[in-house]
Motif scaffolding. Sequence first.
Motif, PDB file in Angstrom:
ATOM      1  N   ARG A  95       0.826  -1.218   0.000  1.00  0.00           N
ATOM      2  CA  ARG A  95       0.000   0.000   0.000  1.00  0.00           C
ATOM      3  C   ARG A  95       0.856   1.262   0.000  1.00  0.00           C
ATOM      4  N   ASN A  96       2.173   1.086  -0.132  1.00  0.00           N
ATOM      5  CA  ASN A  96       3.096   2.219  -0.191  1.00  0.00           C
ATOM      6  C   ASN A  96       3.447   2.517  -1.642  1.00  0.00           C
ATOM      7  N   LEU A  97       3.367   3.798  -1.988  1.00  0.00           N
ATOM      8  CA  LEU A  97       3.637   4.202  -3.369  1.00  0.00           C
ATOM      9  C   LEU A  97       4.842   5.130  -3.412  1.00  0.00           C
ATOM     10  N   TYR A  98       5.756   4.850  -4.346  1.00  0.00           N
ATOM     11  CA  TYR A  98       6.942   5.666  -4.548  1.00  0.00           C
ATOM     12  C   TYR A  98       6.810   6.323  -5.913  1.00  0.00           C
ATOM     13  N   MET A  99       6.824   7.646  -5.954  1.00  0.00           N
ATOM     14  CA  MET A  99       6.588   8.377  -7.210  1.00  0.00           C
ATOM     15  C   MET A  99       7.860   9.123  -7.580  1.00  0.00           C
ATOM     16  N   ARG A 100       8.532   8.663  -8.626  1.00  0.00           N
ATOM     17  CA  ARG A 100       9.810   9.263  -9.015  1.00  0.00           C
ATOM     18  C   ARG A 100       9.561  10.352 -10.055  1.00  0.00           C
ATOM     19  N   PHE A 101       9.567  11.600  -9.598  1.00  0.00           N
ATOM     20  CA  PHE A 101       9.389  12.738 -10.497  1.00  0.00           C
ATOM     21  C   PHE A 101      10.740  13.111 -11.087  1.00  0.00           C
ATOM     22  N   ILE A 149       4.610   9.917   3.782  1.00  0.00           N
ATOM     23  CA  ILE A 149       5.572   9.354   4.739  1.00  0.00           C
ATOM     24  C   ILE A 149       6.867  10.144   4.724  1.00  0.00           C
ATOM     25  N   SER A 150       7.356  10.453   3.539  1.00  0.00           N
ATOM     26  CA  SER A 150       8.628  11.164   3.452  1.00  0.00           C
ATOM     27  C   SER A 150       8.749  11.813   2.079  1.00  0.00           C
ATOM     28  N   ILE A 151       9.265  13.023   2.053  1.00  0.00           N
ATOM     29  CA  ILE A 151       9.494  13.717   0.785  1.00  0.00           C
ATOM     30  C   ILE A 151      10.486  12.939  -0.073  1.00  0.00           C
ATOM     31  N   SER A 152      11.314  12.097   0.569  1.00  0.00           N
ATOM     32  CA  SER A 152      12.207  11.194  -0.159  1.00  0.00           C
ATOM     33  C   SER A 152      11.971   9.771   0.308  1.00  0.00           C
ATOM     34  N   GLY A 153      11.577   8.915  -0.627  1.00  0.00           N
ATOM     35  CA  GLY A 153      11.323   7.519  -0.279  1.00  0.00           C
ATOM     36  C   GLY A 153      12.387   6.570  -0.804  1.00  0.00           C
ATOM     37  N   ASN A 154      13.562   7.130  -1.183  1.00  0.00           N
ATOM     38  CA  ASN A 154      14.733   6.355  -1.621  1.00  0.00           C
ATOM     39  C   ASN A 154      14.589   5.711  -2.996  1.00  0.00           C
ATOM     40  N   PHE A 155      13.480   5.969  -3.685  1.00  0.00           N
ATOM     41  CA  PHE A 155      13.373   5.517  -5.075  1.00  0.00           C
ATOM     42  C   PHE A 155      13.910   6.621  -5.991  1.00  0.00           C
ATOM     43  N   CYS A 156      14.516   7.658  -5.394  1.00  0.00           N
ATOM     44  CA  CYS A 156      14.990   8.827  -6.166  1.00  0.00           C
ATOM     45  C   CYS A 156      16.089   8.438  -7.152  1.00  0.00           C
ATOM     46  N   LYS A 216      10.996   3.829   3.878  1.00  0.00           N
ATOM     47  CA  LYS A 216      12.001   4.530   3.077  1.00  0.00           C
ATOM     48  C   LYS A 216      13.305   3.733   2.958  1.00  0.00           C
ATOM     49  N   ASN A 217      13.963   3.495   4.068  1.00  0.00           N
ATOM     50  CA  ASN A 217      15.326   2.949   4.020  1.00  0.00           C
ATOM     51  C   ASN A 217      15.382   1.456   3.723  1.00  0.00           C
ATOM     52  N   LEU A 218      14.324   0.721   4.068  1.00  0.00           N
ATOM     53  CA  LEU A 218      14.333  -0.707   3.756  1.00  0.00           C
ATOM     54  C   LEU A 218      13.513  -0.980   2.486  1.00  0.00           C
ATOM     55  N   ALA A 219      12.196  -0.756   2.533  1.00  0.00           N
ATOM     56  CA  ALA A 219      11.364  -1.091   1.359  1.00  0.00           C
ATOM     57  C   ALA A 219      11.654  -0.172   0.176  1.00  0.00           C
ATOM     58  N   GLY A 220      11.821   1.119   0.429  1.00  0.00           N
ATOM     59  CA  GLY A 220      12.081   2.066  -0.662  1.00  0.00           C
ATOM     60  C   GLY A 220      13.373   1.731  -1.392  1.00  0.00           C
ATOM     61  N   ALA A 228      18.581  -1.222  -4.614  1.00  0.00           N
ATOM     62  CA  ALA A 228      19.786  -0.724  -3.947  1.00  0.00           C
ATOM     63  C   ALA A 228      20.756  -1.849  -3.635  1.00  0.00           C
ATOM     64  N   LEU A 229      22.033  -1.500  -3.625  1.00  0.00           N
ATOM     65  CA  LEU A 229      23.080  -2.411  -3.171  1.00  0.00           C
ATOM     66  C   LEU A 229      23.821  -1.704  -2.038  1.00  0.00           C
ATOM     67  N   GLY A 230      23.526  -2.104  -0.803  1.00  0.00           N
ATOM     68  CA  GLY A 230      24.185  -1.472   0.338  1.00  0.00           C
ATOM     69  C   GLY A 230      23.701  -0.056   0.606  1.00  0.00           C
ATOM     70  N   GLY A 231      22.618   0.366  -0.041  1.00  0.00           N
ATOM     71  CA  GLY A 231      22.139   1.741   0.109  1.00  0.00           C
ATOM     72  C   GLY A 231      20.875   1.833   0.945  1.00  0.00           C
ATOM     73  N   PHE A 232      20.844   1.151   2.062  1.00  0.00           N
ATOM     74  CA  PHE A 232      19.654   1.110   2.902  1.00  0.00           C
ATOM     75  C   PHE A 232      19.759   2.144   4.013  1.00  0.00           C
ATOM     76  N   ASN A 233      19.940   3.391   3.620  1.00  0.00           N
ATOM     77  CA  ASN A 233      20.116   4.481   4.562  1.00  0.00           C
ATOM     78  C   ASN A 233      19.555   5.760   3.951  1.00  0.00           C
ATOM     79  N   ALA A 234      19.583   6.839   4.734  1.00  0.00           N
ATOM     80  CA  ALA A 234      19.027   8.103   4.241  1.00  0.00           C
ATOM     81  C   ALA A 234      20.078   8.942   3.517  1.00  0.00           C
ATOM     82  N   HIS A 235      21.218   9.161   4.156  1.00  0.00           N
ATOM     83  CA  HIS A 235      22.229  10.006   3.514  1.00  0.00           C
ATOM     84  C   HIS A 235      23.616   9.804   4.116  1.00  0.00           C
ATOM     85  N   ALA A 236      23.992   8.548   4.341  1.00  0.00           N
ATOM     86  CA  ALA A 236      25.313   8.249   4.889  1.00  0.00           C
ATOM     87  C   ALA A 236      26.422   8.902   4.070  1.00  0.00           C
ATOM     88  N   SER A 237      26.241   8.936   2.770  1.00  0.00           N
ATOM     89  CA  SER A 237      27.285   9.470   1.895  1.00  0.00           C
ATOM     90  C   SER A 237      27.612  10.926   2.196  1.00  0.00           C
TER      91      SER A 237
END
Lengths: 302, 302, 302, 302
Positions: C54-60, C94-101, D148-152, D158-167
């Motif tokens: 039920r979580n949606l990631y929208m990559r603009f 949930i978050s302005i960034s959902g890591n699908f960026c 975000k960090n796991l499902a997103g 992702a490969l090893g990128g299960f974080n918000a902004h470690a870089s």
Amino acid sequence: MTRAPAVRFPSARRAAELKAFLEDPANFDTLAMVFNRSSRFGRLQGVKCAIAGRNLYMRFSCSTGDAMGMNMVSKGVQNVLDYLQADFPDMDVISISGNFCSDKKSAAVNWIDGRGKSVVCEAVIKEEVVKKVLKTNVQALVELNVIKNLAGSAVAGALGGFNAHASNIVAAIFIATGQDPAQNVESSQCITMLEAINDGKDLHISVTMPSIEVGTVGGGTQLASQSACLDLLGVKGANRESPGSNARLLATVVAGAVLAGELSLISAQAAGHLVKSHMKYNRSSKDMSKTLAEETDKPKKC
Amino acid sequence: MTRAPAVRFPSARRAAELKAFLEDPANFDTLAMVFNRSSRFGRLQGVKCAIAGRNLYMRFSCSTGDAMGMNMVSKGVQNVLDYLQADFPDMDVISISGNFCSDKKSAAVNWIDGRGKSVVCEAVIKEEVVKKVLKTNVQALVELNVIKNLAGSAVAGALGGFNAHASNIVAAIFIATGQDPAQNVESSQCITMLEAINDGKDLHISVTMPSIEVGTVGGGTQLASQSACLDLLGVKGANRESPGSNARLLATVVAGAVLAGELSLISAQAAGHLVKSHMKYNRSSKDMSKTLAEETDKPKKC
Amino acid sequence: MTRAPAVRFPSARRAAELKAFLEDPANFDTLAMVFNRSSRFGRLQGVKCAIAGRNLYMRFSCSTGDAMGMNMVSKGVQNVLDYLQADFPDMDVISISGNFCSDKKSAAVNWIDGRGKSVVCEAVIKEEVVKKVLKTNVQALVELNVIKNLAGSAVAGALGGFNAHASNIVAAIFIATGQDPAQNVESSQCITMLEAINDGKDLHISVTMPSIEVGTVGGGTQLASQSACLDLLGVKGANRESPGSNARLLATVVAGAVLAGELSLISAQAAGHLVKSHMKYNRSSKDMSKTLAEETDKPKKC
Amino acid sequence: MTRAPAVRFPSARRAAELKAFLEDPANFDTLAMVFNRSSRFGRLQGVKCAIAGRNLYMRFSCSTGDAMGMNMVSKGVQNVLDYLQADFPDMDVISISGNFCSDKKSAAVNWIDGRGKSVVCEAVIKEEVVKKVLKTNVQALVELNVIKNLAGSAVAGALGGFNAHASNIVAAIFIATGQDPAQNVESSQCITMLEAINDGKDLHISVTMPSIEVGTVGGGTQLASQSACLDLLGVKGANRESPGSNARLLATVVAGAVLAGELSLISAQAAGHLVKSHMKYNRSSKDMSKTLAEETDKPKKC
């Protein structure tokens, strides 16, 4: 074969302590004794740990005789978990499988560390066979392999999928010999290499498959048809004299068949390529219809 | 369904020119007309290109009616290649498949862009069912899913393998209904999500599967047993009124069964976890023997 | 440039409805109008969605003029989220960034769909230059590239890392020109191809880099030294006549420098290989000491 | 630190023989003696091999004192290659680096086996701090991290990128302390875990980073500003009493700073989420302008 339970501690510090304990060579004999007591064939070979905060994933690997060995390793792991609970009472067993195993999922840990049998199979194809039988030439084959199986898979973001159609052969043999067809996800991981040798005249072809999960006893191997197929290959049942050698031989049969399949399909595609290049201004849709199966036929894919 | 040939040009500049041509919306109608002429059901949906230097990979995707559609798309692609050759005479067709498709290989392109049918299946499991039937609780299930299916697969370097055992269900249904079992490599890509809802009382479970490759006509679907299974599911053959809806329904059956399988296995592991926590100082090897199958039995894996 | 918020719905069905809305071409103009109103340069180019239950990631994705554009795209995305909330009141941001960026993380979505600028750079190196300047030969270079950058990275489980040392050059230019050095994680994704052309005499080399994230305005580009470097390259500030062309030119400078770096290092390694083969029975540790830097010197890595 | 040369043999069989030789515990002492003779600090720890047909990749890992150690390991590897050549005269050294190392490329082998220092950092954040300082609550943080960090990241491939902004943090510290900023590709690999503890009241946060490549001697650490920064952190130069402990401490500083950065950004996003939910029908563009930086300002990304 491998199995990796996930356990959780109150803190990462405690998780690291168990990791240190498990990876200390001084403790291996004890762990092996505990692990091995539930099976005649399952023998602990090693433990590899991964951490995610206070969660610890312990990948136990063991030899399994002629069985594929998932139950064997699961029982051994349960023995160890029971044993560890005494010294690590704050260890919370989350799951007997924490996906670091990794069973029936595409995962780098299998590609890099192997699971089941790791096999490399190679052959030299002479120049005249390449020309007369395969209807192509060495240079075209080598180039196609680089562009398709290496670079093409790289741009597709492949994981262990650097081949043409290993999965076709793995799936077929798995079903025919009573293996678990759900395991072809990782069992068909394969990198196919084609290189020109002998001053560019002959072809060296190889397939490297790190995760072939097979057995010749247990599970579907006992069914009539499947048992007959194993018999036909000379690998039926347990090898009494050299436990495990039947399963190992079966793994090499899989890899050998994959090599043949790769050579066949890559050659067909290379020949198509050449044919089409040569016929560039002289194509007939009739010819094309011969090389492509009919709409509803069983496809010949890649 | 998708198919991505690899072609080579003398320069990257030329490869980029073909890429620009293919991705220009103004050219889509022409490409579709060429692509579609060899099949009643294969209809071009889009082209996505990737480049590696002077090599171009063109991923054609098309609808395929109730067929899985690999031959359909291959024929359409061949039409387009023939057509393009006239305007791009320096285009060298390396292979009808350049592995950017990507068929029967674990590849990110399928996980991200899909192949075959993309299905999400969800269910709400009430608190009392979780307790009475599944013998566990919502919080334990949610935590186990995070630690095993998300974090555990993350540390294993998984690609699309964020589930417990989707491949078991996919392989079983594929064999039973005449699909291509070699395609379960990507068809079993799945992320399983478990979330607490209704103030933490109930469970929301979902499986997201972007690459289920199935058909209800052609190939193994015509065999007697497989045809009977399709009939039993109400999806046998081509749907005359709404072409493609039988295959789509079959894909949802696969996803629904995977959801059930995930719920079952995750619950069993969570219950085992609870049982063992409760019995921490009162375990008996007898109890353990009940939860683990015998050495040579068909394993119940994960 | 891209930004992908994560939103959650009560059900996957609702998430799918928003996905369908966003991907419907009929709605693009409205979305673009909403997105574009907070910036003169940020222009919506597309939306790509991924679902996990039920979580949606929208990559603009949007064009950003000569800016790298992260703030621009974030503001546009916020506009759209505010707009959507009215029609989808059950949407939980949930978050302005959902890591699908995906920003500053190694992710296949950037490798396959690109982020920032996508650049291919190529060159032909004549046989005599390969021999006299690079001290090696075409065949050795091509083989080394296959074994190291393609097969070696494949066995290492690389994601977009099919090169020798692109990151060295990207990091250096990023620091020198005021880019965000944390973004070299994905900006240095690169596949390096070396191919023999002209009957094997000459070398075709290319680097393909889909995710170079650069700008010539904003951020660190305004610092004195960094601004001077941009000036030196002829890409300082915003290009008034053709917005975005300065940033695009900078991206090609990065790719061109990477190509030179790849050629240099691969040649050095190939030459080392040849030298050592030739000196197989006549090595001196003195010679080795010349080719390897001292222990505490700045390493020349790969 | 690791380095993995690529060598080629006439056959896969021969490559497998060298693999067996290198992995035989009986040969370790000899290999270590040869490896160690070119450095006071570089001490061989292990060798891990991967095969692609007749090509062998040997990943040597060694301790490196307080140096990052790339030169140290390269020299040790060269010693071993020279030594092996006598017993394996048909071994063709293709490249001192075969990309199985894997330096400055995103690769699963680093994520799974580590490179440089492997660090886990954890903290417990009390309920009242979460509420008063971070302006959010434990449940929202935990959910955001999963989505975000796991499902997103999972859906992004992702490969090893299960974080918000470690870089961001890794790049900043690397530049400030004279590390190699090109290595943040793998040094910023990180999985961030957030879990509710103490009956859901408090927050357990951790970052797990397997590949932090740092040193306190050599390279950029000798520059004035960078040296001052190391001094400020109390890790300047070589630790005479306990070689390597300065570099290890620096690695923990990196991980600790990453943890703080993750907590900060995730909290900000979670608070934004809550604020926006609460203000759903009462937003003002003025408020938004405070949380989003201006178009040309240095972005605060994620």
